[in-house]
Each structure stands twice: as C-alpha cells, then as structure tokens.
Design an enzyme around this catalytic site. Structure first.
Site, PDB file in Angstrom:
ATOM      1  N   ASP A  30      51.870 -23.833   3.223  1.00 33.82           N
ATOM      2  CA  ASP A  30      52.651 -25.065   3.354  1.00 33.82           C
ATOM      3  C   ASP A  30      53.294 -25.391   2.003  1.00 33.82           C
ATOM      4  O   ASP A  30      52.673 -25.284   0.950  1.00 33.82           O
ATOM      5  CB  ASP A  30      51.752 -26.217   3.816  1.00 33.82           C
ATOM      6  CG  ASP A  30      52.561 -27.384   4.355  1.00 33.82           C
ATOM      7  OD1 ASP A  30      52.485 -27.644   5.572  1.00 33.82           O
ATOM      8  OD2 ASP A  30      53.277 -28.039   3.570  1.00 33.82           O
ATOM      9  N   ILE A  31      54.538 -25.822   2.052  1.00 35.63           N
ATOM     10  CA  ILE A  31      55.302 -26.120   0.828  1.00 35.63           C
ATOM     11  C   ILE A  31      54.777 -27.388   0.140  1.00 35.63           C
ATOM     12  O   ILE A  31      54.998 -27.585  -1.058  1.00 35.63           O
ATOM     13  CB  ILE A  31      56.804 -26.241   1.176  1.00 35.63           C
ATOM     14  CG1 ILE A  31      57.682 -25.930  -0.012  1.00 35.63           C
ATOM     15  CG2 ILE A  31      57.137 -27.586   1.795  1.00 35.63           C
ATOM     16  CD1 ILE A  31      59.150 -25.746   0.348  1.00 35.63           C
ATOM     17  N   ASN A  86      50.031 -31.388  15.070  1.00 39.56           N
ATOM     18  CA  ASN A  86      50.674 -32.696  15.186  1.00 39.56           C
ATOM     19  C   ASN A  86      51.698 -32.639  16.317  1.00 39.56           C
ATOM     20  O   ASN A  86      52.478 -31.684  16.404  1.00 39.56           O
ATOM     21  CB  ASN A  86      51.371 -33.056  13.866  1.00 39.56           C
ATOM     22  CG  ASN A  86      50.391 -33.238  12.728  1.00 39.56           C
ATOM     23  OD1 ASN A  86      49.254 -33.680  12.938  1.00 39.56           O
ATOM     24  ND2 ASN A  86      50.797 -32.889  11.519  1.00 39.56           N
ATOM     25  N   GLY A  92      52.703 -37.344  13.788  1.00 42.64           N
ATOM     26  CA  GLY A  92      53.091 -36.900  12.446  1.00 42.64           C
ATOM     27  C   GLY A  92      53.898 -35.618  12.441  1.00 42.64           C
ATOM     28  O   GLY A  92      54.093 -35.017  11.383  1.00 42.64           O
ATOM     29  N   HIS A  99      53.173 -25.484  15.510  1.00 43.24           N
ATOM     30  CA  HIS A  99      52.448 -24.820  14.425  1.00 43.24           C
ATOM     31  C   HIS A  99      51.068 -25.433  14.293  1.00 43.24           C
ATOM     32  O   HIS A  99      50.854 -26.607  14.603  1.00 43.24           O
ATOM     33  CB  HIS A  99      53.211 -24.930  13.100  1.00 43.24           C
ATOM     34  CG  HIS A  99      53.634 -26.326  12.759  1.00 43.24           C
ATOM     35  ND1 HIS A  99      54.730 -26.933  13.349  1.00 43.24           N
ATOM     36  CD2 HIS A  99      53.099 -27.243  11.918  1.00 43.24           C
ATOM     37  CE1 HIS A  99      54.853 -28.166  12.870  1.00 43.24           C
ATOM     38  NE2 HIS A  99      53.868 -28.375  12.006  1.00 43.24           N
ATOM     39  N   HIS A 101      48.171 -26.343  11.570  1.00 45.81           N
ATOM     40  CA  HIS A 101      47.831 -26.482  10.150  1.00 45.81           C
ATOM     41  C   HIS A 101      46.406 -25.968   9.962  1.00 45.81           C
ATOM     42  O   HIS A 101      45.496 -26.384  10.697  1.00 45.81           O
ATOM     43  CB  HIS A 101      47.840 -27.953   9.716  1.00 45.81           C
ATOM     44  CG  HIS A 101      49.180 -28.619   9.756  1.00 45.81           C
ATOM     45  ND1 HIS A 101      49.933 -28.843   8.628  1.00 45.81           N
ATOM     46  CD2 HIS A 101      49.893 -29.119  10.795  1.00 45.81           C
ATOM     47  CE1 HIS A 101      51.054 -29.471   8.972  1.00 45.81           C
ATOM     48  NE2 HIS A 101      51.047 -29.650  10.277  1.00 45.81           N
TER      49      HIS A 101
HETATM   50  P1  AMP Z   1      54.300 -31.242  10.800  1.00 45.05           P
HETATM   51  O1  AMP Z   1      54.530 -32.516  10.020  1.00 45.05           O
HETATM   52  O2  AMP Z   1      52.999 -31.166  11.518  1.00 45.05           O
HETATM   53  O3  AMP Z   1      55.491 -30.957  11.696  1.00 45.05           O
HETATM   54  O4  AMP Z   1      54.207 -30.077   9.724  1.00 45.05           O
HETATM   55  C1  AMP Z   1      55.323 -29.518   9.114  1.00 45.05           C
HETATM   56  C2  AMP Z   1      54.854 -28.939   7.817  1.00 45.05           C
HETATM   57  O5  AMP Z   1      55.833 -28.022   7.367  1.00 45.05           O
HETATM   58  C3  AMP Z   1      54.639 -29.948   6.715  1.00 45.05           C
HETATM   59  O6  AMP Z   1      53.282 -29.897   6.277  1.00 45.05           O
HETATM   60  C4  AMP Z   1      55.604 -29.493   5.622  1.00 45.05           C
HETATM   61  O7  AMP Z   1      55.086 -29.653   4.326  1.00 45.05           O
HETATM   62  C5  AMP Z   1      55.809 -28.031   5.966  1.00 45.05           C
HETATM   63  N1  AMP Z   1      57.066 -27.463   5.520  1.00 45.05           N
HETATM   64  C6  AMP Z   1      58.313 -28.000   5.608  1.00 45.05           C
HETATM   65  N2  AMP Z   1      59.221 -27.147   5.122  1.00 45.05           N
HETATM   66  C7  AMP Z   1      58.545 -26.035   4.720  1.00 45.05           C
HETATM   67  C8  AMP Z   1      58.930 -24.783   4.135  1.00 45.05           C
HETATM   68  N3  AMP Z   1      60.207 -24.502   3.863  1.00 45.05           N
HETATM   69  N4  AMP Z   1      57.958 -23.889   3.852  1.00 45.05           N
HETATM   70  C9  AMP Z   1      56.667 -24.158   4.120  1.00 45.05           C
HETATM   71  N5  AMP Z   1      56.236 -25.314   4.681  1.00 45.05           N
HETATM   72  C10 AMP Z   1      57.163 -26.230   4.979  1.00 45.05           C
END
Ligand code: AMP
Length: 113
Positions: A30-31, A86, A92, A99, A101
């Site tokens: 995760d970024i 989520n 959230g 996906h 987490h």
């Molecule tokens: P959600 O809020 O459950 O939809 O999770 C989306 C996740 O994607 C969040 O934890 C973000 O930090 C992560 N995210 C967004 N853009 C990127 C990216 N380019 N690379 C890796 N993770 C990302």
C-alpha cells in the site's frame, strides 16, 4: 469502460511494489501504509466491490483469500494479522476495484475506527 487503478498496476502502466503475482491476483505494498506491513491483494479481473460479486466469482474470491493468507505467511507475520475489505463510502472504500488489505507487524486495535 476505463481501467481501474489496480488494472493499470496489473498492466504495469502504473508502478507498484509487487510482493506476489499469479494468473489471477496481484499483491502490492500500500502506498500509504497503516501498519508496518500493509499489502493489498486484488484480482486482476476487476470486481468493483464485494457487494457486487456474483456466484460466478466464488472461485476467484476463494483464491483471493487463500493467496492473502499465503502472502501473510511469506511475509512472516508470526504475531498475527488482519484482512480487511472496505465496501462503499461508509466502509471506507476509495478504490472501486475489490481488494483485501493485509495489515500486520503491530497490535491492531478492535473495534476499528
Ligand atoms: P480502500 O480505501 O479500501 O479502497 O483502499 C485503497 C487503498 O489503496 C488505500 O489504502 C490506498 O492507500 C491504496 N492506494 C491508492 N493508490 C495506490 C497506489 N498507486 N499504489 C498502492 N496503493 C495505493
């Protein structure tokens, strides 16, 4: 239909730190990590969210969870870990591509905020 962020990552159009890949799923760091280990595991074929999964997706969903556990084992999360999905605004969700987490490397409080 435009590609989702995670489809672009799977197609290598956007870079990411990949920790696992097979024909069906990809796992990336995760970024914006919320724990020392924070990995996202997602199917390469976009399902928008768990609420929109269908019976046709059942093998893919089983594979996704099994691979999440395999990634956790590979990352040596001996103290335990949490898998989170989520769904929707109140859940959230920010990326509309299903996906899981994988969070670990510290004690995680319950209930989540
Ligand atoms: P959600 O809020 O459950 O939809 O999770 C989306 C996740 O994607 C969040 O934890 C973000 O930090 C992560 N995210 C967004 N853009 C990127 C990216 N380019 N690379 C890796 N993770 C990302």
């Amino acid at each position: 239909m435009s590609q989702t962020l995670f489809e672009k990552i799977a197609a290598r159009e956007i870079s990411a730190q990949i920790v696992f890949e097979d024909d069906l799923v990809l796992a990336i760091r995760d970024i914006n990590p919320q724990a020392p280990t924070h990995v996202l595991i997602f199917p390469k074929r976009a399902v928008p969210r768990i609420a929109e999964a269908t019976p046709d997706d059942h093998k893919l969903l089983g594979h996704l969870l099994l691979k999440a556990a395999e990634v956790a084992k590979k990352l040596d999360l001996k103290g335990g870990y949490r898998l989170v999905i989520n769904n929707g605004v109140d859940g959230g969700e920010t990326v509309p591509h299903l996906h899981v987490h994988l969070l670990g490397g510290r004690h995680l409080a319950w209930p989540p905020g």
